[in-house]
Design a protein around this motif. Structure first.
Motif, PDB file in Angstrom:
ATOM      1  N   THR B  83     101.369 148.486 -15.978  1.00 19.36           N
ATOM      2  CA  THR B  83     101.223 147.034 -16.028  1.00 19.36           C
ATOM      3  C   THR B  83     100.252 146.600 -14.943  1.00 19.36           C
ATOM      4  O   THR B  83     100.491 146.810 -13.753  1.00 19.36           O
ATOM      5  CB  THR B  83     102.583 146.348 -15.827  1.00 19.36           C
ATOM      6  N   ALA B  84      99.129 146.015 -15.371  1.00 20.84           N
ATOM      7  CA  ALA B  84      98.051 145.692 -14.434  1.00 20.84           C
ATOM      8  C   ALA B  84      96.986 144.905 -15.196  1.00 20.84           C
ATOM      9  O   ALA B  84      97.101 144.671 -16.397  1.00 20.84           O
ATOM     10  CB  ALA B  84      97.433 146.957 -13.842  1.00 20.84           C
ATOM     11  N   VAL B  85      95.960 144.518 -14.493  1.00 24.22           N
ATOM     12  CA  VAL B  85      94.784 143.912 -15.117  1.00 24.22           C
ATOM     13  C   VAL B  85      93.698 144.971 -15.209  1.00 24.22           C
ATOM     14  O   VAL B  85      93.445 145.696 -14.233  1.00 24.22           O
ATOM     15  CB  VAL B  85      94.271 142.700 -14.322  1.00 24.22           C
ATOM     16  N   TYR B  86      93.069 145.073 -16.364  1.00 27.69           N
ATOM     17  CA  TYR B  86      92.038 146.073 -16.605  1.00 27.69           C
ATOM     18  C   TYR B  86      90.697 145.365 -16.839  1.00 27.69           C
ATOM     19  O   TYR B  86      90.586 144.487 -17.687  1.00 27.69           O
ATOM     20  CB  TYR B  86      92.405 146.945 -17.803  1.00 27.69           C
ATOM     21  N   TYR B  87      89.723 145.769 -16.050  1.00 32.72           N
ATOM     22  CA  TYR B  87      88.396 145.149 -16.109  1.00 32.72           C
ATOM     23  C   TYR B  87      87.377 146.102 -16.713  1.00 32.72           C
ATOM     24  O   TYR B  87      87.302 147.279 -16.329  1.00 32.72           O
ATOM     25  CB  TYR B  87      87.916 144.768 -14.712  1.00 32.72           C
ATOM     26  N   CYS B  88      86.627 145.571 -17.635  1.00 30.26           N
ATOM     27  CA  CYS B  88      85.476 146.282 -18.195  1.00 30.26           C
ATOM     28  C   CYS B  88      84.230 145.672 -17.575  1.00 30.26           C
ATOM     29  O   CYS B  88      84.081 144.448 -17.552  1.00 30.26           O
ATOM     30  CB  CYS B  88      85.463 146.097 -19.706  1.00 30.26           C
ATOM     31  N   LEU B  89      83.363 146.483 -17.046  1.00 36.48           N
ATOM     32  CA  LEU B  89      82.130 145.928 -16.503  1.00 36.48           C
ATOM     33  C   LEU B  89      80.973 146.880 -16.722  1.00 36.48           C
ATOM     34  O   LEU B  89      81.156 148.065 -16.981  1.00 36.48           O
ATOM     35  CB  LEU B  89      82.274 145.611 -15.008  1.00 36.48           C
ATOM     36  N   LEU B  90      79.794 146.315 -16.637  1.00 36.75           N
ATOM     37  CA  LEU B  90      78.574 147.097 -16.798  1.00 36.75           C
ATOM     38  C   LEU B  90      77.963 147.322 -15.427  1.00 36.75           C
ATOM     39  O   LEU B  90      77.803 146.402 -14.646  1.00 36.75           O
ATOM     40  CB  LEU B  90      77.585 146.370 -17.704  1.00 36.75           C
ATOM     41  N   TYR B  91      77.632 148.552 -15.170  1.00 39.82           N
ATOM     42  CA  TYR B  91      77.009 148.892 -13.899  1.00 39.82           C
ATOM     43  C   TYR B  91      75.534 149.178 -14.133  1.00 39.82           C
ATOM     44  O   TYR B  91      75.160 149.945 -15.018  1.00 39.82           O
ATOM     45  CB  TYR B  91      77.666 150.122 -13.280  1.00 39.82           C
ATOM     46  N   ASN B  92      74.709 148.560 -13.300  1.00 38.71           N
ATOM     47  CA  ASN B  92      73.273 148.794 -13.370  1.00 38.71           C
ATOM     48  C   ASN B  92      72.741 148.858 -11.957  1.00 38.71           C
ATOM     49  O   ASN B  92      72.705 147.849 -11.255  1.00 38.71           O
ATOM     50  CB  ASN B  92      72.589 147.665 -14.154  1.00 38.71           C
ATOM     51  N   PHE B  93      72.353 150.039 -11.534  1.00 34.88           N
ATOM     52  CA  PHE B  93      71.790 150.302 -10.212  1.00 34.88           C
ATOM     53  C   PHE B  93      72.777 149.953  -9.116  1.00 34.88           C
ATOM     54  O   PHE B  93      73.616 150.746  -8.760  1.00 34.88           O
ATOM     55  CB  PHE B  93      70.466 149.585 -10.037  1.00 34.88           C
ATOM     56  N   ASN B  94      72.744 148.748  -8.581  1.00 34.47           N
ATOM     57  CA  ASN B  94      73.613 148.437  -7.453  1.00 34.47           C
ATOM     58  C   ASN B  94      74.407 147.159  -7.650  1.00 34.47           C
ATOM     59  O   ASN B  94      74.827 146.544  -6.680  1.00 34.47           O
ATOM     60  CB  ASN B  94      72.792 148.334  -6.177  1.00 34.47           C
ATOM     61  N   LYS B  95      74.608 146.765  -8.876  1.00 39.23           N
ATOM     62  CA  LYS B  95      75.349 145.525  -9.117  1.00 39.23           C
ATOM     63  C   LYS B  95      76.448 145.735 -10.144  1.00 39.23           C
ATOM     64  O   LYS B  95      76.248 146.396 -11.146  1.00 39.23           O
ATOM     65  CB  LYS B  95      74.399 144.429  -9.600  1.00 39.23           C
ATOM     66  N   PHE B  96      77.619 145.195  -9.783  1.00 39.36           N
ATOM     67  CA  PHE B  96      78.744 145.191 -10.693  1.00 39.36           C
ATOM     68  C   PHE B  96      79.121 143.739 -10.930  1.00 39.36           C
ATOM     69  O   PHE B  96      79.199 142.981  -9.978  1.00 39.36           O
ATOM     70  CB  PHE B  96      79.964 145.872 -10.063  1.00 39.36           C
ATOM     71  N   TYR B  97      79.406 143.355 -12.145  1.00 41.93           N
ATOM     72  CA  TYR B  97      79.901 142.014 -12.423  1.00 41.93           C
ATOM     73  C   TYR B  97      81.217 142.130 -13.185  1.00 41.93           C
ATOM     74  O   TYR B  97      81.247 142.700 -14.272  1.00 41.93           O
ATOM     75  CB  TYR B  97      78.894 141.184 -13.202  1.00 41.93           C
ATOM     76  N   PHE B  98      82.260 141.584 -12.561  1.00 40.33           N
ATOM     77  CA  PHE B  98      83.584 141.635 -13.167  1.00 40.33           C
ATOM     78  C   PHE B  98      83.829 140.401 -14.018  1.00 40.33           C
ATOM     79  O   PHE B  98      83.544 139.298 -13.596  1.00 40.33           O
ATOM     80  CB  PHE B  98      84.654 141.668 -12.070  1.00 40.33           C
ATOM     81  N   GLY B  99      84.410 140.598 -15.223  1.00 40.48           N
ATOM     82  CA  GLY B  99      84.843 139.467 -16.021  1.00 40.48           C
ATOM     83  C   GLY B  99      86.252 139.089 -15.620  1.00 40.48           C
ATOM     84  O   GLY B  99      86.694 139.393 -14.515  1.00 40.48           O
ATOM     85  N   SER B 100      86.968 138.453 -16.504  1.00 35.93           N
ATOM     86  CA  SER B 100      88.332 138.010 -16.197  1.00 35.93           C
ATOM     87  C   SER B 100      89.371 139.089 -16.437  1.00 35.93           C
ATOM     88  O   SER B 100      90.508 138.961 -16.013  1.00 35.93           O
ATOM     89  CB  SER B 100      88.691 136.773 -17.015  1.00 35.93           C
ATOM     90  N   GLY B 101      89.002 140.147 -17.157  1.00 33.81           N
ATOM     91  CA  GLY B 101      89.903 141.260 -17.352  1.00 33.81           C
ATOM     92  C   GLY B 101      90.944 141.039 -18.434  1.00 33.81           C
ATOM     93  O   GLY B 101      91.089 139.954 -18.988  1.00 33.81           O
ATOM     94  N   THR B 102      91.680 142.100 -18.745  1.00 34.47           N
ATOM     95  CA  THR B 102      92.778 142.079 -19.703  1.00 34.47           C
ATOM     96  C   THR B 102      94.067 142.374 -18.964  1.00 34.47           C
ATOM     97  O   THR B 102      94.180 143.440 -18.338  1.00 34.47           O
ATOM     98  CB  THR B 102      92.581 143.122 -20.804  1.00 34.47           C
ATOM     99  N   LYS B 103      95.011 141.454 -19.040  1.00 33.55           N
ATOM    100  CA  LYS B 103      96.299 141.688 -18.404  1.00 33.55           C
ATOM    101  C   LYS B 103      97.189 142.457 -19.362  1.00 33.55           C
ATOM    102  O   LYS B 103      97.579 141.943 -20.410  1.00 33.55           O
ATOM    103  CB  LYS B 103      96.951 140.364 -18.017  1.00 33.55           C
ATOM    104  N   LEU B 104      97.500 143.688 -19.017  1.00 36.62           N
ATOM    105  CA  LEU B 104      98.358 144.541 -19.837  1.00 36.62           C
ATOM    106  C   LEU B 104      99.787 144.455 -19.313  1.00 36.62           C
ATOM    107  O   LEU B 104     100.031 144.716 -18.133  1.00 36.62           O
ATOM    108  CB  LEU B 104      97.880 145.992 -19.802  1.00 36.62           C
ATOM    109  N   ASN B 105     100.684 144.114 -20.202  1.00 37.56           N
ATOM    110  CA  ASN B 105     102.098 144.030 -19.847  1.00 37.56           C
ATOM    111  C   ASN B 105     102.851 145.107 -20.623  1.00 37.56           C
ATOM    112  O   ASN B 105     102.917 145.058 -21.853  1.00 37.56           O
ATOM    113  CB  ASN B 105     102.650 142.644 -20.176  1.00 37.56           C
ATOM    114  N   VAL B 106     103.391 146.090 -19.920  1.00 42.44           N
ATOM    115  CA  VAL B 106     104.138 147.166 -20.552  1.00 42.44           C
ATOM    116  C   VAL B 106     105.630 146.868 -20.437  1.00 42.44           C
ATOM    117  O   VAL B 106     106.151 146.679 -19.331  1.00 42.44           O
ATOM    118  CB  VAL B 106     103.818 148.529 -19.917  1.00 42.44           C
ATOM    119  N   LYS B 107     106.282 146.852 -21.576  1.00 46.67           N
ATOM    120  CA  LYS B 107     107.706 146.516 -21.617  1.00 46.67           C
ATOM    121  C   LYS B 107     108.544 147.771 -21.824  1.00 46.67           C
ATOM    122  O   LYS B 107     108.082 148.738 -22.427  1.00 46.67           O
ATOM    123  CB  LYS B 107     107.963 145.540 -22.755  1.00 46.67           C
ATOM    124  N   PRO B 108     109.785 147.757 -21.307  1.00 49.68           N
ATOM    125  CA  PRO B 108     110.659 148.931 -21.489  1.00 49.68           C
ATOM    126  C   PRO B 108     111.153 149.051 -22.926  1.00 49.68           C
ATOM    127  O   PRO B 108     111.121 148.104 -23.703  1.00 49.68           O
ATOM    128  CB  PRO B 108     111.830 148.640 -20.530  1.00 49.68           C
TER     129      PRO B 108
END
Lengths: 114, 108
Positions: B83-108
């Motif tokens: 359970t966490a937030v997962y971010y997908c981002l594109l890396y190009n040379f020396n810059k990373f830009y984070f979006g808002s991410g996906t909050k994954l909720n794992v239930k028992p």
């Protein structure tokens, strides 16, 4: 190795005050970064550095300044604190040796401006 | 740097496989696709990175189609600790830009 360390962990500032957020890494990384993360949002790049003496603006640089006098340290300066700067600040570093980079993040500094 | 689009949140149950898809229609030739995981009150942590086809490590797999306009992070047999937030981002040379991410909720 301690990795990336940040101090302080938490700070309350009054409007108009100034402070410096400290960041240090012991991995001999060339690249270092400062991000801010507002509640429920992703990270936004403030400034970055590709080596000692070299810094550049990121996405949201206004209200901040940085310097990089050594490979290890990358402090972030807030000159006139404003409520809009209330956020969690993360410092990160990466090797900077190739086109595939992995960033290592510090634990963050929570800043509250009142 | 090109932007990425992810679902805001996802729910899953323990033991299931979770696939999180990220859209990056304007990906550049030199961009690498990177995924990070973030727990509350912690900095993001690198999960996996790839350029094309499939990449697998000890915690996840990354599937990238030939046109590279999207990517899918696959987490096998998730547990509550995923359970966490997962971010997908594109890396190009020396810059990373984070979006808002996906909050994954794992239930028992």
């Amino acid at each position: 190795n301690a990795g990336v360390t940040q101090t302080p962990k938490f700070r309350i500032l009054k409007i108009g005050q100034s402070m410096t957020l400290q960041c240090a890494q012991d991995m001999n990384h060339n690249y270092m970064y400062w991000y801010r993360q507002d509640p429920g949002m992703g990270l936004k790049l403030i400034y970055y550095s590709v080596g000692a003496g070299i810094t550049d603006k990121g996405e949201v640089p206004n209200g901040y300044n940085v310097s990089r006098s050594t490979t290890e340290d990358f402090p972030l300066r807030l000159e006139l604190a404003a409520p809009s700067q209330t956020s969690v600040y993360f410092c990160a570093s990466s090797t900077g040796t190739g086109i595939q980079e992995t960033q290592y993040f510090g634990p963050g500094t929570r800043l509250l401006v009142l | 740097l090109a932007k990425t689009t992810q679902p805001i949140s996802m729910d899953s149950y323990e033991g299931q496989e979770v696939n999180i898809t990220c859209s990056h229609n304007n990906i550049a030739t030199n961009d690498y696709i990177t995924w990070y995981q973030q727990f509350p009150s912690q900095g993001p942590r690198f999960i996996i990175q790839g350029y094309k086809t499939k990449v697998t490590n000890e915690v996840a797999s990354l599937f990238i189609p030939a046109d590279r306009k999207s990517s899918t992070l696959s987490l096998p047999r998730v547990s509550l600790s995923d359970t966490a937030v997962y971010y997908c981002l594109l890396y190009n040379f020396n810059k990373f830009y984070f979006g808002s991410g996906t909050k994954l909720n794992v239930k028992p």
